[in-house]
Design a protein around this motif. Structure first.
Motif, PDB file in Angstrom:
ATOM      1  N   GLY A  86      95.383 -16.489  52.073  1.00  0.00           N
ATOM      2  CA  GLY A  86      95.890 -15.957  53.328  1.00  0.00           C
ATOM      3  C   GLY A  86      94.762 -15.517  54.247  1.00  0.00           C
ATOM      4  N   TYR A  87      93.722 -14.910  53.656  1.00  0.00           N
ATOM      5  CA  TYR A  87      92.574 -14.473  54.460  1.00  0.00           C
ATOM      6  C   TYR A  87      91.781 -15.673  54.982  1.00  0.00           C
ATOM      7  CZ  TYR A  87      88.166 -12.231  55.715  1.00  0.00           C
ATOM      8  OH  TYR A  87      87.048 -11.814  56.393  1.00  0.00           O
ATOM      9  N   VAL A  88      91.570 -16.667  54.104  1.00  0.00           N
ATOM     10  CA  VAL A  88      90.780 -17.849  54.476  1.00  0.00           C
ATOM     11  C   VAL A  88      91.465 -18.647  55.575  1.00  0.00           C
ATOM     12  CG1 VAL A  88      89.929 -20.082  53.658  1.00  0.00           C
ATOM     13  CG2 VAL A  88      89.629 -18.034  52.245  1.00  0.00           C
ATOM     14  N   PHE A  89      92.809 -18.778  55.474  1.00  0.00           N
ATOM     15  CA  PHE A  89      93.542 -19.634  56.410  1.00  0.00           C
ATOM     16  C   PHE A  89      94.163 -18.867  57.578  1.00  0.00           C
ATOM     17  CE2 PHE A  89      93.875 -22.263  52.466  1.00  0.00           C
ATOM     18  CZ  PHE A  89      93.199 -23.379  52.940  1.00  0.00           C
ATOM     19  N   ARG A  90      93.773 -17.596  57.769  1.00  0.00           N
ATOM     20  CA  ARG A  90      94.395 -16.789  58.823  1.00  0.00           C
ATOM     21  C   ARG A  90      94.205 -17.421  60.200  1.00  0.00           C
ATOM     22  NH1 ARG A  90      89.528 -14.862  57.730  1.00  0.00           N
ATOM     23  NH2 ARG A  90      88.244 -13.825  59.305  1.00  0.00           N
ATOM     24  N   SER A 108      96.013 -21.122  64.791  1.00  0.00           N
ATOM     25  CA  SER A 108      95.774 -22.388  65.484  1.00  0.00           C
ATOM     26  C   SER A 108      97.029 -23.252  65.465  1.00  0.00           C
ATOM     27  CB  SER A 108      94.613 -23.132  64.813  1.00  0.00           C
ATOM     28  OG  SER A 108      94.415 -24.399  65.397  1.00  0.00           O
ATOM     29  N   GLU A 109      97.720 -23.282  64.322  1.00  0.00           N
ATOM     30  CA  GLU A 109      98.959 -24.045  64.207  1.00  0.00           C
ATOM     31  C   GLU A 109     100.030 -23.466  65.129  1.00  0.00           C
ATOM     32  OE1 GLU A 109      99.933 -23.784  60.135  1.00  0.00           O
ATOM     33  OE2 GLU A 109      98.280 -25.028  59.451  1.00  0.00           O
ATOM     34  N   PHE A 110     100.088 -22.133  65.151  1.00  0.00           N
ATOM     35  CA  PHE A 110     101.077 -21.478  65.994  1.00  0.00           C
ATOM     36  C   PHE A 110     100.840 -21.805  67.466  1.00  0.00           C
ATOM     37  CE2 PHE A 110     102.210 -17.446  68.333  1.00  0.00           C
ATOM     38  CZ  PHE A 110     103.557 -17.749  68.420  1.00  0.00           C
ATOM     39  N   ASN A 111      99.576 -21.759  67.894  1.00  0.00           N
ATOM     40  CA  ASN A 111      99.235 -22.073  69.279  1.00  0.00           C
ATOM     41  C   ASN A 111      99.609 -23.517  69.621  1.00  0.00           C
ATOM     42  OD1 ASN A 111      97.822 -21.646  71.897  1.00  0.00           O
ATOM     43  ND2 ASN A 111      96.351 -23.104  71.041  1.00  0.00           N
ATOM     44  N   LYS A 112      99.293 -24.436  68.718  1.00  0.00           N
ATOM     45  CA  LYS A 112      99.596 -25.852  68.933  1.00  0.00           C
ATOM     46  C   LYS A 112     101.099 -26.090  69.030  1.00  0.00           C
ATOM     47  CE  LYS A 112      99.142 -30.364  66.671  1.00  0.00           C
ATOM     48  NZ  LYS A 112      98.605 -31.069  65.470  1.00  0.00           N
ATOM     49  N   ASP A 113     101.865 -25.535  68.096  1.00  0.00           N
ATOM     50  CA  ASP A 113     103.306 -25.767  68.080  1.00  0.00           C
ATOM     51  C   ASP A 113     104.030 -25.032  69.205  1.00  0.00           C
ATOM     52  OD1 ASP A 113     103.252 -27.495  65.926  1.00  0.00           O
ATOM     53  OD2 ASP A 113     103.486 -25.912  64.456  1.00  0.00           O
TER      54      ASP A 113
END
Length: 236
Positions: free
Chosen positions: A104-108, A113-118
């Motif tokens: 979770g920390y590594v991919f925060r 970024s995914e949220f911004n894109k979607d």
């Protein structure tokens, strides 16, 4: 052979911890389901590290509940094999939780970024899909924001037209209030929601540490009870 002396106290405390495990398991399942509902409204494209997180949380919660049941049976019957199984599985759960916390920390940043894109992709479908429009309107109203980075993002959406944003961007939402940018929220939703997540991550981290501490205590008490049960077998 029933445990005696101090082990009776350990057995009682283990029962209390097992009840706490059941509560933690149900809590994890609820958090996982809630997270899945939120992500399903924001991250919709394929399988990603962010979309897998709630699945892991739900799986850990369900497994913890099963392990707690095994522990209850082992403690009640004072069965050495069941207690060994309980201790091993509980140790595995602690390792999975540590791994999930690290992931979770590594991919925060990846999740944001995914949220911004979607979010931007859903903006393009705002006028084409009523469900998408409803989701974006709810987010913009709840977080008092407009667009991804800011309100000007809506100018890049051809279907919206120039000089117009969704009415949900308005400070006071009324029909047609989004025309000519009258009293609208200027801040973007990605940063606003990201800020909200950062504020609440400490609460989640504290809860996770609490659960891990209880689980470690459970392992210690289980090992103590196992030792007592084994000693009883050797005496017999």
């Amino acid at each position: 052979m029933a445990v005696e002396g101090g082990m009776k106290c350990v057995k009682f405390l283990l029962y209390v911890l097992l009840l706490a495990f059941c509560a933690c398991a149900l809590g994890l399942i609820a958090v996982g389901v809630g997270t899945q509902l939120v992500l399903s409204q924001t991250i919709t494209q394929g399988t990603t590290p962010g979309s897998l997180l709630p699945v892991v949380i739900i799986a850990v919660g369900a497994f913890l509940f099963l392990v707690a049941f095994v522990g209850c049976c082992g403690t009640c019957k004072e069965n050495y094999c069941l207690m060994v199984t309980f201790a091993i599985f509980l140790s595995l759960i602690v390792l999975v939780e540590v791994a999930a916390a690290i992931a979770g920390y590594v991919f925060r940043n990846k999740v944001m970024s995914e949220f911004n894109k979607d979010f931007r992709q859903q903006m393009e479908n705002y006028s084409k899909n009523n469900n998408t429009a409803s989701i974006l309107d709810r987010m913009q109203e709840d977080f008092k924001c407009c667009g991804a980075a800011n309100y000007t993002d809506w100018e890049n959406i051809p279907s919206m037209g120039k000089g117009r944003v969704p009415d949900s961007c308005c400070v006071n939402v009324t029909v047609g209030c989004g025309i000519n940018f009258k009293e609208i929220h200027m801040e973007g939703c990605v940063e606003k929601i990201g800020g909200w997540l950062r504020k609440n991550v400490l609460v989640v981290a504290a809860a996770a540490l609490g659960i891990a501490f209880v689980e470690v205590l459970g392992i210690v008490f289980a090992c103590c009870l196992m030792k007592s049960i084994r000693s009883g077998y050797e005496v017999m």
